[in-house]
Write a protein that holds these residues in place. Structure first.
Motif, PDB file in Angstrom:
ATOM      1  N   HIS A 142       0.654  -0.971   0.066  1.00  0.00           N
ATOM      2  CA  HIS A 142      -0.400  -0.260  -0.055  1.00  0.00           C
ATOM      3  C   HIS A 142       1.084   1.410  -0.207  1.00  0.00           C
ATOM      4  CE1 HIS A 142      -4.265   1.825   1.403  1.00  0.00           C
ATOM      5  NE2 HIS A 142      -3.320   2.895   1.158  1.00  0.00           N
ATOM      6  N   PRO A 143       1.166   1.918  -0.928  1.00  0.00           N
ATOM      7  CA  PRO A 143       2.816   2.766  -1.573  1.00  0.00           C
ATOM      8  C   PRO A 143       1.258   4.329  -0.465  1.00  0.00           C
ATOM      9  CG  PRO A 143       1.896   1.524  -3.652  1.00  0.00           C
ATOM     10  CD  PRO A 143       1.064   1.158  -2.427  1.00  0.00           C
ATOM     11  N   PRO A 144       2.255   4.924   0.115  1.00  0.00           N
ATOM     12  CA  PRO A 144       3.704   4.980   0.522  1.00  0.00           C
ATOM     13  C   PRO A 144       3.881   4.137   2.117  1.00  0.00           C
ATOM     14  CG  PRO A 144       2.437   7.394   0.905  1.00  0.00           C
ATOM     15  CD  PRO A 144       1.135   6.239   0.237  1.00  0.00           C
ATOM     16  N   TYR A 145       2.815   3.803   2.164  1.00  0.00           N
ATOM     17  CA  TYR A 145       2.786   2.685   3.197  1.00  0.00           C
ATOM     18  C   TYR A 145       4.052   2.134   3.521  1.00  0.00           C
ATOM     19  CZ  TYR A 145      -1.308   5.486   4.996  1.00  0.00           C
ATOM     20  OH  TYR A 145      -2.232   6.547   5.568  1.00  0.00           O
ATOM     21  N   ARG A 146       3.770   0.919   2.543  1.00  0.00           N
ATOM     22  CA  ARG A 146       5.013   0.017   2.278  1.00  0.00           C
ATOM     23  C   ARG A 146       5.026  -0.110   0.515  1.00  0.00           C
ATOM     24  NH1 ARG A 146       1.430  -0.999   5.743  1.00  0.00           N
ATOM     25  NH2 ARG A 146      -0.136  -1.702   5.403  1.00  0.00           N
ATOM     26  N   THR A 147       6.405  -0.229   0.643  1.00  0.00           N
ATOM     27  CA  THR A 147       5.930   0.240  -1.182  1.00  0.00           C
ATOM     28  C   THR A 147       7.739  -1.648  -1.352  1.00  0.00           C
ATOM     29  OG1 THR A 147       5.863   1.716  -1.872  1.00  0.00           O
ATOM     30  CG2 THR A 147       6.957   0.508  -3.634  1.00  0.00           C
ATOM     31  N   LEU A 148       6.963  -2.432  -1.835  1.00  0.00           N
ATOM     32  CA  LEU A 148       7.646  -3.369  -1.909  1.00  0.00           C
ATOM     33  C   LEU A 148       8.588  -3.288  -3.594  1.00  0.00           C
ATOM     34  CD1 LEU A 148       8.661  -6.833  -1.225  1.00  0.00           C
ATOM     35  CD2 LEU A 148       6.893  -7.521  -3.255  1.00  0.00           C
ATOM     36  N   GLU A 149       9.592  -3.095  -3.430  1.00  0.00           N
ATOM     37  CA  GLU A 149      11.248  -3.196  -4.098  1.00  0.00           C
ATOM     38  C   GLU A 149      11.834  -3.984  -5.502  1.00  0.00           C
ATOM     39  OE1 GLU A 149      11.140   0.182  -4.763  1.00  0.00           O
ATOM     40  OE2 GLU A 149      10.969   1.301  -2.995  1.00  0.00           O
ATOM     41  N   GLU A 150      11.432  -3.977  -6.034  1.00  0.00           N
ATOM     42  CA  GLU A 150      12.427  -5.254  -6.850  1.00  0.00           C
ATOM     43  C   GLU A 150      13.778  -5.540  -6.576  1.00  0.00           C
ATOM     44  OE1 GLU A 150      13.998  -3.030 -10.779  1.00  0.00           O
ATOM     45  OE2 GLU A 150      12.524  -2.884 -10.952  1.00  0.00           O
ATOM     46  N   ASP A 151      14.524  -5.797  -5.265  1.00  0.00           N
ATOM     47  CA  ASP A 151      15.162  -6.134  -4.206  1.00  0.00           C
ATOM     48  C   ASP A 151      14.419  -7.109  -3.550  1.00  0.00           C
ATOM     49  OD1 ASP A 151      14.605  -4.664  -2.424  1.00  0.00           O
ATOM     50  OD2 ASP A 151      16.798  -3.386  -2.200  1.00  0.00           O
ATOM     51  N   GLY A 152      13.414  -7.190  -3.385  1.00  0.00           N
ATOM     52  CA  GLY A 152      12.393  -7.740  -1.966  1.00  0.00           C
ATOM     53  C   GLY A 152      12.581  -6.834  -1.009  1.00  0.00           C
TER      54      GLY A 152
ATOM     55  N   GLU B 145      -7.925  -7.341  -2.620  1.00  0.00           N
ATOM     56  CA  GLU B 145      -7.464  -7.435  -2.539  1.00  0.00           C
ATOM     57  C   GLU B 145      -6.318  -6.908  -1.841  1.00  0.00           C
ATOM     58  OE1 GLU B 145      -5.052 -11.028  -2.195  1.00  0.00           O
ATOM     59  OE2 GLU B 145      -6.745 -11.991  -2.240  1.00  0.00           O
ATOM     60  N   ASP B 146      -5.656  -5.544  -2.583  1.00  0.00           N
ATOM     61  CA  ASP B 146      -4.620  -5.074  -2.664  1.00  0.00           C
ATOM     62  C   ASP B 146      -4.972  -3.374  -2.547  1.00  0.00           C
ATOM     63  OD1 ASP B 146      -2.871  -5.372  -4.664  1.00  0.00           O
ATOM     64  OD2 ASP B 146      -1.969  -6.568  -3.549  1.00  0.00           O
ATOM     65  N   THR B 147      -4.232  -2.376  -2.499  1.00  0.00           N
ATOM     66  CA  THR B 147      -4.310  -1.697  -3.364  1.00  0.00           C
ATOM     67  C   THR B 147      -4.007  -1.375  -4.667  1.00  0.00           C
ATOM     68  OG1 THR B 147      -4.161   0.072  -1.025  1.00  0.00           O
ATOM     69  CG2 THR B 147      -3.759   1.410  -3.385  1.00  0.00           C
ATOM     70  N   ASN B 148      -3.019  -1.828  -5.127  1.00  0.00           N
ATOM     71  CA  ASN B 148      -1.875  -1.867  -6.074  1.00  0.00           C
ATOM     72  C   ASN B 148      -2.988  -2.345  -7.429  1.00  0.00           C
ATOM     73  OD1 ASN B 148      -0.080  -1.252  -5.870  1.00  0.00           O
ATOM     74  ND2 ASN B 148       1.183  -3.360  -5.830  1.00  0.00           N
ATOM     75  N   SER B 149      -4.006  -3.439  -6.582  1.00  0.00           N
ATOM     76  CA  SER B 149      -5.114  -3.985  -7.572  1.00  0.00           C
ATOM     77  C   SER B 149      -5.926  -2.802  -7.687  1.00  0.00           C
ATOM     78  CB  SER B 149      -6.143  -5.321  -6.878  1.00  0.00           C
ATOM     79  OG  SER B 149      -4.716  -6.808  -6.675  1.00  0.00           O
ATOM     80  N   THR B 150      -6.092  -2.312  -6.606  1.00  0.00           N
ATOM     81  CA  THR B 150      -7.510  -1.367  -6.600  1.00  0.00           C
ATOM     82  C   THR B 150      -6.627  -0.372  -8.731  1.00  0.00           C
ATOM     83  OG1 THR B 150      -7.275   0.560  -5.392  1.00  0.00           O
ATOM     84  CG2 THR B 150      -8.146  -1.381  -5.099  1.00  0.00           C
ATOM     85  N   PHE B 151      -5.935   0.329  -8.337  1.00  0.00           N
ATOM     86  CA  PHE B 151      -5.323   0.741  -9.306  1.00  0.00           C
ATOM     87  C   PHE B 151      -5.267   0.530 -10.925  1.00  0.00           C
ATOM     88  CE2 PHE B 151      -2.308   2.857  -5.790  1.00  0.00           C
ATOM     89  CZ  PHE B 151      -3.569   3.803  -5.687  1.00  0.00           C
ATOM     90  N   LEU B 152      -4.689  -0.824 -10.417  1.00  0.00           N
ATOM     91  CA  LEU B 152      -5.134  -1.904 -11.679  1.00  0.00           C
ATOM     92  C   LEU B 152      -6.143  -1.940 -12.966  1.00  0.00           C
ATOM     93  CD1 LEU B 152      -2.112  -4.408 -10.977  1.00  0.00           C
ATOM     94  CD2 LEU B 152      -2.200  -2.895 -12.469  1.00  0.00           C
ATOM     95  N   ALA B 153      -7.186  -1.976 -11.776  1.00  0.00           N
ATOM     96  CA  ALA B 153      -7.906  -1.835 -11.998  1.00  0.00           C
ATOM     97  C   ALA B 153      -9.149  -1.365 -12.879  1.00  0.00           C
ATOM     98  CB  ALA B 153      -9.162  -2.046 -11.497  1.00  0.00           C
TER      99      ALA B 153
ATOM    100  N   THR C 273      -4.001   9.847   1.405  1.00  0.00           N
ATOM    101  CA  THR C 273      -2.570   9.914   1.412  1.00  0.00           C
ATOM    102  C   THR C 273      -1.912   9.221   0.451  1.00  0.00           C
ATOM    103  OG1 THR C 273      -2.275  10.149   3.976  1.00  0.00           O
ATOM    104  CG2 THR C 273      -0.309   9.196   2.923  1.00  0.00           C
ATOM    105  N   ALA C 274      -2.379   8.177  -0.246  1.00  0.00           N
ATOM    106  CA  ALA C 274      -1.871   6.883  -1.288  1.00  0.00           C
ATOM    107  C   ALA C 274      -2.186   7.978  -2.898  1.00  0.00           C
ATOM    108  CB  ALA C 274      -2.452   6.043  -1.253  1.00  0.00           C
ATOM    109  N   ALA C 275      -3.146   7.974  -2.671  1.00  0.00           N
ATOM    110  CA  ALA C 275      -3.645   9.197  -3.841  1.00  0.00           C
ATOM    111  C   ALA C 275      -2.867  10.345  -4.112  1.00  0.00           C
ATOM    112  CB  ALA C 275      -5.149   9.670  -3.907  1.00  0.00           C
ATOM    113  N   LEU C 276      -2.591  11.531  -3.046  1.00  0.00           N
ATOM    114  CA  LEU C 276      -1.060  12.179  -2.957  1.00  0.00           C
ATOM    115  C   LEU C 276      -0.335  11.828  -3.773  1.00  0.00           C
ATOM    116  CD1 LEU C 276      -1.736  14.231   0.038  1.00  0.00           C
ATOM    117  CD2 LEU C 276      -2.305  15.071  -2.927  1.00  0.00           C
TER     118      LEU C 276
END
Length: 243
Positions: A6-16, A140-148, A162-165
């Motif tokens: 849930h960016p910007p609370y938690r963002t999973l980076e490419e390195d894990g 399930e998660d915020t990224n899924s909502t943006f993809l929708a 916060t996430a919208a900004l």
């Protein structure tokens, strides 16, 4: 600590690794308590809450709205507020930028989140205006909502302001958003870190929060993440049931 993406609370980076407000806050609390924190990625609010009740996770830092019902099962430490926002594609601004356009639209949101309850209040406003009610698309998660929204499975993605900004700052030409007004049923909801009743963590965690408020680290954190508009003056423990 359980944690969904849930960016910007938690963002999973490419390195894990996980970056964001939450790990930064946990680092401050860890320093106060003298114990390490570890985030375990979980998808879905139901899985997070069930996992805490079963002892798999010790706590979750949302963004999660505290309610009297939730405080019956979890101790809640409020440390910020939020207003619900609805993200849409900038290319559709002509048809979606009017608050009435949300009535009758498809709104993606995380199932069980504050967005779902806020949208129900928005729907009441739509009905009072003689307009159709919006359809909630639970994901399930915020990224899924943006993809929708990107794939036209939803017109809007409901999320915290916060996430919208954060999303608009990352892609300013791609997204715009509406902010739910008080007239449309928006309250400034209290967001909390929650931990299961009886696991002994609420009191020391609350003391750690009090310490970072007192020493100025909380204020610095909120300034760093440009969150001063949703900051609170002091942390609160179970504010809706402790009186």
């Amino acid at each position: 600590m359980a944690g969904d993406t849930h960016p910007p609370y938690r963002t999973l980076e490419e390195d894990g690794s996980i970056t964001g407000i939450d790990p930064d806050l946990q680092a401050l609390l860890s320093k106060q308590l003298g114990v390490p924190f570890e985030i375990q990625t979980v998808s879905g609010m139901e899985a997070i809450l069930t996992g805490m009740n079963s002892g798999r996770y010790d706590a979750f830092n949302g963004p999660l709205r505290t309610t009297p019902e939730r405080e019956a099962d979890f101790d809640a430490i409020v440390w910020m507020t939020t207003i619900t926002s609805y993200v849409y594609l900038a290319e559709r601004a002509d048809e979606l930028s009017d608050p009435e356009a949300l009535c009758g639209s498809r709104v993606a949101g995380v199932s069980g989140s504050v967005t779902e309850s806020q949208l129900a209040r928005y729907a009441d406003w739509c009905t009072a205006e003689g307009l159709s009610t919006p359809e909630f698309v639970g994901l399930e998660d915020t990224n899924s909502t943006f993809l929708a929204v990107n794939s036209d499975r939803a017109d809007y993605a409901g999320t915290t302001q916060t996430a919208a900004l954060d999303l608009q700052a990352a892609e300013p030409d791609r997204y715009e958003f509406l902010v739910q007004s008080e007239e449309q049923g928006a309250g400034i909801d209290q967001l909390a870190l929650v931990t299961p009743k009886g696991n002994g963590l609420a009191e020391p965690l609350f003391a750690a929060f009090e310490a970072i408020f007192e020493n100025g680290e909380y204020e610095d954190l909120m300034k760093e993440w440009d969150l001063t508009q949703v900051a609170v003056d002091e942390p609160l423990l179970n504010p809706l049931t402790s009186k």
